[in-house]
Scaffold this active site. Structure first.
Site, PDB file in Angstrom:
ATOM      1  N   ALA B  70       1.221  -2.713   9.976  1.00 38.35           N
ATOM      2  CA  ALA B  70       0.335  -2.082   9.147  1.00 38.35           C
ATOM      3  C   ALA B  70       0.630  -0.634   9.359  1.00 38.35           C
ATOM      4  CB  ALA B  70      -1.129  -2.201   9.907  1.00 38.35           C
ATOM      5  N   CYS B 130       0.431  -4.462  -1.173  1.00 35.50           N
ATOM      6  CA  CYS B 130       0.450  -3.955   0.190  1.00 35.50           C
ATOM      7  C   CYS B 130      -0.708  -4.166   0.812  1.00 35.50           C
ATOM      8  CB  CYS B 130       0.783  -2.439   0.387  1.00 35.50           C
ATOM      9  SG  CYS B 130       0.427  -1.712   1.897  1.00 35.50           S
ATOM     10  N   GLY B 243      11.661 -12.524   1.974  1.00 35.65           N
ATOM     11  CA  GLY B 243      10.817 -13.229   3.046  1.00 35.65           C
ATOM     12  C   GLY B 243      11.279 -14.062   4.073  1.00 35.65           C
TER      13      GLY B 243
END
Lengths: 258, 304
Positions: B70, B130, B243
């Site tokens: 984060a 995001c 990913g």
């Protein structure tokens, strides 16, 4: 900075949940300053991120460097299974260490460490002693079982140990010991939990010296922006943030917001 | 032509591998490790109009085979990126994708306009996924109409190819993919991180100061493969797949699923050499499966 599969030279339990790991490899010749860290890949494979461990002792002539760690989670738990001869993927040396060029022969350096913040101060103390400084160490731990490296620090000079619960040494914090003993010094070097760093900075508003910060890190080389902190004066710093891994982990006293 | 060469709008890549946005800064931190011109391209850090400090720390938490982050789009703002970062990276021989983000449509538009001023940008990547900012970001990625409207606005102010970075935090990724394709997107990037959370088992407190964060790393790879495969069934837009890629084998798996190029993210953090190592391993792998040029991989065109 190098990536190397370093060999475990020795590994031993030194205090509650705390281990000393001596690694052998070329990387040990690249250490530049006490306070730098190694970024170690947990050997299990399932965990992605490396663990930043500060260098407690550098012996480039033997190609050895020593790190101490406390078991906090899965990654450090995996390290406990290492035996001599095993290899460990290491990136390092990382970060900026304690600058000691200005420290002069005959001056006194006060090393103040808390818990697993103590290790980098050991190599620092060795180098300061070699430069002819008088080294005084004040080491804080949670309790008797957590105490380590007292003897090693004693080889460098006078040592005071404090424990939070008073089960060993003085009861209280490192700042209590410093005021009780009225310790005077030319340089203050410290590493440990933030509240300790903040208390020390408050206690010695005019002192010269350096602090080393701990933080959860991602990459360790400045790319992920996980371990940032704010300069006390962004204007003076010329930037709004520091990366602890790359701009630190060592900063001058009163340089960063604690 | 090199057997690893791939051609995407705006991106003539000598191999299909680029570091993913947010995992490469603006390149400076990786320059000590290898020659950045080795890369097929680079997607640089999410850029906003003004500088952003991002979220409080701790900003990362580890999970099994993955990590939560984060960071909160920390960046120096588009002006500084154009003035200082892009010219530096632009000296290397590689196309540059700039990932851009905003709290509202107007901010994306402003950032895109500012990026017109730089000669070093080869494509834009719209970050509509995001999970770590309070406003904008993911909100655009979860609503096909908002995503399409944003794509259209940005397309109007730029001549650069626009890739839209899709979020996996949706019920049907093909809806957003088709909506932005219709709105004029030149390509798609997928996937961004999956929303996740971790708590300290002793205290019950979240480990991330932001509470929740984006999950990345090998843990999300099957989700990425599935979503790319799904999108490839309905769209012929070029796809940059990402990913959890860690190896050259992963790259081929993504290309089989329908990706035309790939981005390597989290793996850069634990192994800064990973992109270079992957690129070096690709030819041998192609030999192993009897494929001469990597662009032969991938899916047949779909009828739309």
């Amino acid at each position: 900075m190098k990536q190397e599969n370093m060999r475990v030279y020795s590994h031993r339990h030194i205090a509650e949940q705390t281990y000393e790991l001596v690694l052998e490899g070329e990387l040990a010749s690249f250490l530049q300053a006490p306070g730098q860290f190694l970024h170690i890949k947990p050997p299990g494979g399932e965990l992605l991120l490396r663990r930043p461990l500060s260098i407690a002792k550098a012996e480039p002539e033997l190609k050895h460097c020593t790190v101490l760690y406390r078991v906090e989670g899965k990654g450090t738990q995996q390290l406990t299974a290492l035996s001599p001869g095993d290899t460990l993927n290491v990136l390092g040396p990382m970060g900026n260490g304690f600058p000691i060029a200005e420290a002069q022969l005959g001056e006194t350096a006060l090393l103040t460490g808390g818990g697993i913040g103590v290790p980098p101060l050991y190599e620092l103390g060795r180098q300061l002693k070699q430069k002819g400084l008088r080294v005084v160490s004040v080491l804080g731990f949670s309790d008797r079982q957590a105490v380590f490296y007292e003897e090693q620090f004693r080889e460098l000079g006078e040592v005071f140990v404090a424990t939070d619960d008073g089960s060993y040494g003085r009861k209280g914090f490192v700042t209590d010991v410093i005021s009780q003993e009225a310790l005077s010094f030319d340089w203050l070097f410290t590493c440990g939990p933030k509240p300790m760093l903040a208390a020390l900075t408050e206690q010695h508003k005019a002192a010269k010296g350096y602090i080393s910060l701990e933080e959860r890190m991602g990459c360790g080389f400045g790319a992920c922006l996980a371990c940032v902190c704010e300069p006390l004066s962004p204007a003076r710093a010329g930037q709004t943030f520091y990366k602890i891994c790359k701009d630190g982990p060592v900063f001058p006293l009163r340089e960063v917001k604690l | 032509m090199s057997r690893l060469q791939v051609e995407l709008p705006g991106l003539s890549m000598k191999n299909p591998v680029m570091p993913a946005s947010g995992c490469f800064g603006y390149g400076r931190e990786f320059a000590p490790f290898y020659d950045l011109s080795t890369l097929g391209a680079a997607a640089v850090k999410g850029t906003t109009l003004e500088d952003r400090f991002g979220n409080p720390t701790p900003r990362v938490a580890e999970t099994s085979s993955g990590m939560l982050n984060a960071i909160g789009l920390q960046n120096p703002g588009v002006e500084a990126v154009v003035a200082e970062e892009l010219p530096w990276l632009g000296h290397y021989d590689l196309p540059i994708v700039v990932n851009l983000s905003g709290a509202e449509v107007e901010e994306y538009v402003q950032v895109a306009k500012c990026l017109n001023e730089s000669e070093y940008v080869d494509a834009l990547e719209l970050n509509i996924s995001c999970p770590n900012v309070k406003k904008g970001g993911l909100a655009f990625g979860q609503d096909p109409e908002l995503a399409a409207a944003l794509t259209k606005e940005v397309k109007q102010v730029t001549t650069l190819p626009v890739y839209v970075k899709l979020s996996p935090n949706v019920a049907d990724v093909t809806e957003v993919a088709l909506a932005v394709e219709k709105a004029g997107a030149d390509g798609l990037s997928l996937i961004n991180t999956l929303l996740g959370m971790r708590l300290d088992w002793r205290t019950g407190e979240p480990i991330l100061a932001n509470q929740a964060g984006g999950l990345s790393g090998p843990a999300v790879k099957p989700v990425a493969i599935r979503m790319i495969h799904q999108v490839r069934q309905v769209s012929n837009l070029p796809i940059i797949g990402m990913g959890g890629i860690e190896t050259a084998e992963d790259v081929l798996e993504f290309m089989h699923a329908g990706a035309n190029a790939v981005a390597v993210g989290t793996a850069n953090f634990s192994n800064p050499f990973v992109c270079k190592e992957i690129i070096e391993s690709l030819p041998t792998l192609l030999d192993e499966i009897g494929v001469h040029t990597i662009s032969q991989l991938g899916r047949d065109e779909v009828q739309v």
